[in-house]
Design a protein around this motif. Structure first.
Motif, PDB file in Angstrom:
ATOM      1  N   VAL A   1       0.860  -1.181   0.000  1.00 55.62           N
ATOM      2  CA  VAL A   1       0.000   0.000   0.000  1.00 55.62           C
ATOM      3  C   VAL A   1       0.897   1.232   0.000  1.00 55.62           C
ATOM      4  CG1 VAL A   1      -1.784   1.275   1.247  1.00 55.62           C
ATOM      5  CG2 VAL A   1      -1.831  -1.229   1.225  1.00 55.62           C
ATOM      6  N   ILE A   2       0.735   2.094  -1.023  1.00 53.14           N
ATOM      7  CA  ILE A   2       1.535   3.325  -1.070  1.00 53.14           C
ATOM      8  C   ILE A   2       0.666   4.564  -0.844  1.00 53.14           C
ATOM      9  CG2 ILE A   2       3.393   2.357  -2.457  1.00 53.14           C
ATOM     10  CD1 ILE A   2       2.182   3.679  -4.901  1.00 53.14           C
ATOM     11  N   GLU A   3      -0.650   4.375  -0.822  1.00 50.90           N
ATOM     12  CA  GLU A   3      -1.593   5.426  -0.405  1.00 50.90           C
ATOM     13  C   GLU A   3      -2.692   4.716   0.377  1.00 50.90           C
ATOM     14  OE1 GLU A   3      -5.065   7.592  -2.686  1.00 50.90           O
ATOM     15  OE2 GLU A   3      -3.128   8.450  -3.294  1.00 50.90           O
ATOM     16  N   GLU A   4      -2.935   5.154   1.600  1.00 57.94           N
ATOM     17  CA  GLU A   4      -3.879   4.480   2.496  1.00 57.94           C
ATOM     18  C   GLU A   4      -5.176   4.103   1.788  1.00 57.94           C
ATOM     19  OE1 GLU A   4      -5.064   5.163   7.022  1.00 57.94           O
ATOM     20  OE2 GLU A   4      -5.929   6.685   5.695  1.00 57.94           O
ATOM     21  N   LEU A   5      -5.609   2.876   2.059  1.00 59.16           N
ATOM     22  CA  LEU A   5      -6.863   2.356   1.507  1.00 59.16           C
ATOM     23  C   LEU A   5      -7.974   2.559   2.522  1.00 59.16           C
ATOM     24  CD1 LEU A   5      -5.424  -0.980   0.206  1.00 59.16           C
ATOM     25  CD2 LEU A   5      -6.826   0.486  -1.197  1.00 59.16           C
ATOM     26  N   THR A   6      -9.070   3.155   2.077  1.00 56.66           N
ATOM     27  CA  THR A   6     -10.255   3.258   2.930  1.00 56.66           C
ATOM     28  C   THR A   6     -11.439   2.716   2.141  1.00 56.66           C
ATOM     29  OG1 THR A   6     -10.784   5.486   2.160  1.00 56.66           O
ATOM     30  CG2 THR A   6      -9.364   5.322   4.101  1.00 56.66           C
ATOM     31  N   PRO A   7     -12.445   2.175   2.852  1.00 53.58           N
ATOM     32  CA  PRO A   7     -13.609   1.636   2.154  1.00 53.58           C
ATOM     33  C   PRO A   7     -14.331   2.694   1.308  1.00 53.58           C
ATOM     34  CG  PRO A   7     -13.590   0.893   4.432  1.00 53.58           C
ATOM     35  CD  PRO A   7     -12.501   1.920   4.291  1.00 53.58           C
ATOM     36  N   GLU A   8     -14.274   3.961   1.712  1.00 53.84           N
ATOM     37  CA  GLU A   8     -14.990   5.017   0.999  1.00 53.84           C
ATOM     38  C   GLU A   8     -14.308   5.428  -0.309  1.00 53.84           C
ATOM     39  OE1 GLU A   8     -13.811   5.804   4.372  1.00 53.84           O
ATOM     40  OE2 GLU A   8     -15.539   4.658   5.070  1.00 53.84           O
ATOM     41  N   LYS A   9     -12.986   5.592  -0.270  1.00 52.55           N
ATOM     42  CA  LYS A   9     -12.309   6.131  -1.457  1.00 52.55           C
ATOM     43  C   LYS A   9     -11.238   5.228  -2.047  1.00 52.55           C
ATOM     44  CE  LYS A   9      -8.657   8.791   0.675  1.00 52.55           C
ATOM     45  NZ  LYS A   9      -7.691   9.760   0.315  1.00 52.55           N
ATOM     46  N   GLY A  10     -10.953   4.108  -1.425  1.00 52.32           N
ATOM     47  CA  GLY A  10      -9.919   3.218  -1.948  1.00 52.32           C
ATOM     48  C   GLY A  10      -8.533   3.771  -1.683  1.00 52.32           C
ATOM     49  N   GLY A  11      -7.578   3.401  -2.527  1.00 49.83           N
ATOM     50  CA  GLY A  11      -6.205   3.848  -2.366  1.00 49.83           C
ATOM     51  C   GLY A  11      -5.350   3.331  -3.500  1.00 49.83           C
ATOM     52  N   ILE A  12      -4.037   3.359  -3.294  1.00 45.21           N
ATOM     53  CA  ILE A  12      -3.114   2.921  -4.341  1.00 45.21           C
ATOM     54  C   ILE A  12      -2.193   1.845  -3.785  1.00 45.21           C
ATOM     55  CG2 ILE A  12      -1.269   3.633  -5.908  1.00 45.21           C
ATOM     56  CD1 ILE A  12      -2.557   6.371  -6.048  1.00 45.21           C
ATOM     57  N   VAL A  13      -1.991   0.814  -4.598  1.00 46.52           N
ATOM     58  CA  VAL A  13      -1.162  -0.326  -4.227  1.00 46.52           C
ATOM     59  C   VAL A  13      -0.090  -0.519  -5.300  1.00 46.52           C
ATOM     60  CG1 VAL A  13      -1.172  -2.835  -3.895  1.00 46.52           C
ATOM     61  CG2 VAL A  13      -3.054  -1.468  -3.017  1.00 46.52           C
ATOM     62  N   LYS A  14       1.101  -0.894  -4.864  1.00 46.41           N
ATOM     63  CA  LYS A  14       2.179  -1.189  -5.805  1.00 46.41           C
ATOM     64  C   LYS A  14       2.368  -2.701  -5.857  1.00 46.41           C
ATOM     65  CE  LYS A  14       6.631   0.495  -7.207  1.00 46.41           C
ATOM     66  NZ  LYS A  14       7.571   1.583  -7.004  1.00 46.41           N
ATOM     67  N   VAL A  15       2.274  -3.246  -7.087  1.00 43.20           N
ATOM     68  CA  VAL A  15       2.408  -4.681  -7.293  1.00 43.20           C
ATOM     69  C   VAL A  15       3.360  -4.907  -8.471  1.00 43.20           C
ATOM     70  CG1 VAL A  15       1.200  -6.850  -7.719  1.00 43.20           C
ATOM     71  CG2 VAL A  15       0.002  -4.975  -6.605  1.00 43.20           C
ATOM     72  N   GLU A  16       4.383  -5.697  -8.257  1.00 44.62           N
ATOM     73  CA  GLU A  16       5.347  -6.029  -9.311  1.00 44.62           C
ATOM     74  C   GLU A  16       5.863  -4.780 -10.027  1.00 44.62           C
ATOM     75  OE1 GLU A  16       3.663  -8.961 -11.909  1.00 44.62           O
ATOM     76  OE2 GLU A  16       3.664 -10.499 -10.366  1.00 44.62           O
ATOM     77  N   GLY A  17       6.089  -3.715  -9.280  1.00 41.06           N
ATOM     78  CA  GLY A  17       6.641  -2.494  -9.846  1.00 41.06           C
ATOM     79  C   GLY A  17       5.636  -1.537 -10.447  1.00 41.06           C
ATOM     80  N   ASP A  18       4.362  -1.934 -10.557  1.00 42.92           N
ATOM     81  CA  ASP A  18       3.321  -1.071 -11.124  1.00 42.92           C
ATOM     82  C   ASP A  18       2.367  -0.612 -10.026  1.00 42.92           C
ATOM     83  OD1 ASP A  18       4.195  -1.332 -13.795  1.00 42.92           O
ATOM     84  OD2 ASP A  18       3.148  -3.251 -13.972  1.00 42.92           O
ATOM     85  N   THR A  19       1.809   0.587 -10.205  1.00 44.34           N
ATOM     86  CA  THR A  19       0.829   1.082  -9.240  1.00 44.34           C
ATOM     87  C   THR A  19      -0.574   0.861  -9.782  1.00 44.34           C
ATOM     88  OG1 THR A  19       1.016   3.305 -10.164  1.00 44.34           O
ATOM     89  CG2 THR A  19       2.364   2.810  -8.248  1.00 44.34           C
ATOM     90  N   TRP A  20      -1.478   0.506  -8.885  1.00 43.76           N
ATOM     91  CA  TRP A  20      -2.873   0.207  -9.225  1.00 43.76           C
ATOM     92  C   TRP A  20      -3.793   0.880  -8.221  1.00 43.76           C
ATOM     93  CZ3 TRP A  20      -4.544  -3.237 -13.115  1.00 43.76           C
ATOM     94  CH2 TRP A  20      -3.533  -3.921 -13.776  1.00 43.76           C
ATOM     95  N   ARG A  21      -4.961   1.292  -8.679  1.00 46.24           N
ATOM     96  CA  ARG A  21      -6.023   1.722  -7.774  1.00 46.24           C
ATOM     97  C   ARG A  21      -6.549   0.455  -7.117  1.00 46.24           C
ATOM     98  NH1 ARG A  21      -6.152   6.429  -6.183  1.00 46.24           N
ATOM     99  NH2 ARG A  21      -8.314   6.254  -5.612  1.00 46.24           N
ATOM    100  N   ALA A  22      -6.874   0.560  -5.841  1.00 38.94           N
ATOM    101  CA  ALA A  22      -7.337  -0.615  -5.102  1.00 38.94           C
ATOM    102  C   ALA A  22      -8.511  -0.262  -4.216  1.00 38.94           C
ATOM    103  CB  ALA A  22      -6.194  -1.189  -4.270  1.00 38.94           C
ATOM    104  N   ILE A  23      -9.319  -1.272  -3.933  1.00 43.58           N
ATOM    105  CA  ILE A  23     -10.501  -1.148  -3.073  1.00 43.58           C
ATOM    106  C   ILE A  23     -10.403  -2.225  -2.000  1.00 43.58           C
ATOM    107  CG2 ILE A  23     -13.015  -1.264  -2.985  1.00 43.58           C
ATOM    108  CD1 ILE A  23     -13.035  -0.671  -5.994  1.00 43.58           C
ATOM    109  N   SER A  24     -10.788  -1.842  -0.782  1.00 45.49           N
ATOM    110  CA  SER A  24     -10.809  -2.801   0.312  1.00 45.49           C
ATOM    111  C   SER A  24     -12.027  -2.508   1.180  1.00 45.49           C
ATOM    112  CB  SER A  24      -9.531  -2.688   1.147  1.00 45.49           C
ATOM    113  OG  SER A  24      -9.593  -3.587   2.235  1.00 45.49           O
TER     114      SER A  24
END
Length: 146
Positions: free
Chosen positions: A91-114
């Motif tokens: 996680v490179i930007e905090e994930l919240t249920p309301e707005k999601g966040g950003i996750v880094k996987v295998e060198g790429d960044t992705w929008r994520a939801i939790s």
């Protein structure tokens, strides 16, 4: 006599077609037409130009097919995003249920939801992908997340 410009036009069409299709099929006909243009410029007769065009194109095509098959044989069957399911991400930007966040996987960044808040710097487990967003949950261990 077939004019040099005709062969150059044919070569240009083949090269342009190759750029649009990237199949390594038209490329060799473009090379054959280029060689024929040189032969035309040097004054060879049209039959020699045409035979050179066909022979060079067919030989290059025959030589490149096994090479192309060998390269593409081992290509991954899954799309990049599908390969991410089951992976661990940071996680490179905090994930919240309301707005999601950003996750880094295998060198790429992705929008994520939790469904829960996950702090920056923590690891997540990728459960699925919806559109262009990863559906993640806190990472425990690979066995616990399955």
């Amino acid at each position: 006599m077939i004019d040099v410009q005709v062969w150059i036009f044919i070569a240009a069409l083949c090269f342009l077609g190759e750029m649009l299709t990237v199949s390594f099929f038209l490329l060799w006909f473009g090379v054959g037409a280029s060689v024929s243009a040189v032969l035309s410029y040097l004054g060879f007769d049209p039959l020699t130009q045409f035979i050179a065009f066909i022979i060079i194109s067919v030989i290059l095509l025959a030589l490149s097919r096994p090479f192309a098959a060998r390269i593409t044989k081992d290509s991954p069957k899954k799309a990049t995003s599908e390969r991410l399911i089951g992976q661990k991400g940071l996680v490179i930007e905090e994930l919240t249920p309301e707005k999601g966040g950003i996750v880094k996987v295998e060198g790429d960044t992705w929008r994520a939801i939790s469904s829960q808040t996950i702090k920056e710097g923590e690891y997540v487990f990728i459960k699925e992908i919806r559109g262009v967003k990863l559906i993640v949950e806190p990472f425990k261990s690979l066995d616990d997340n399955k």
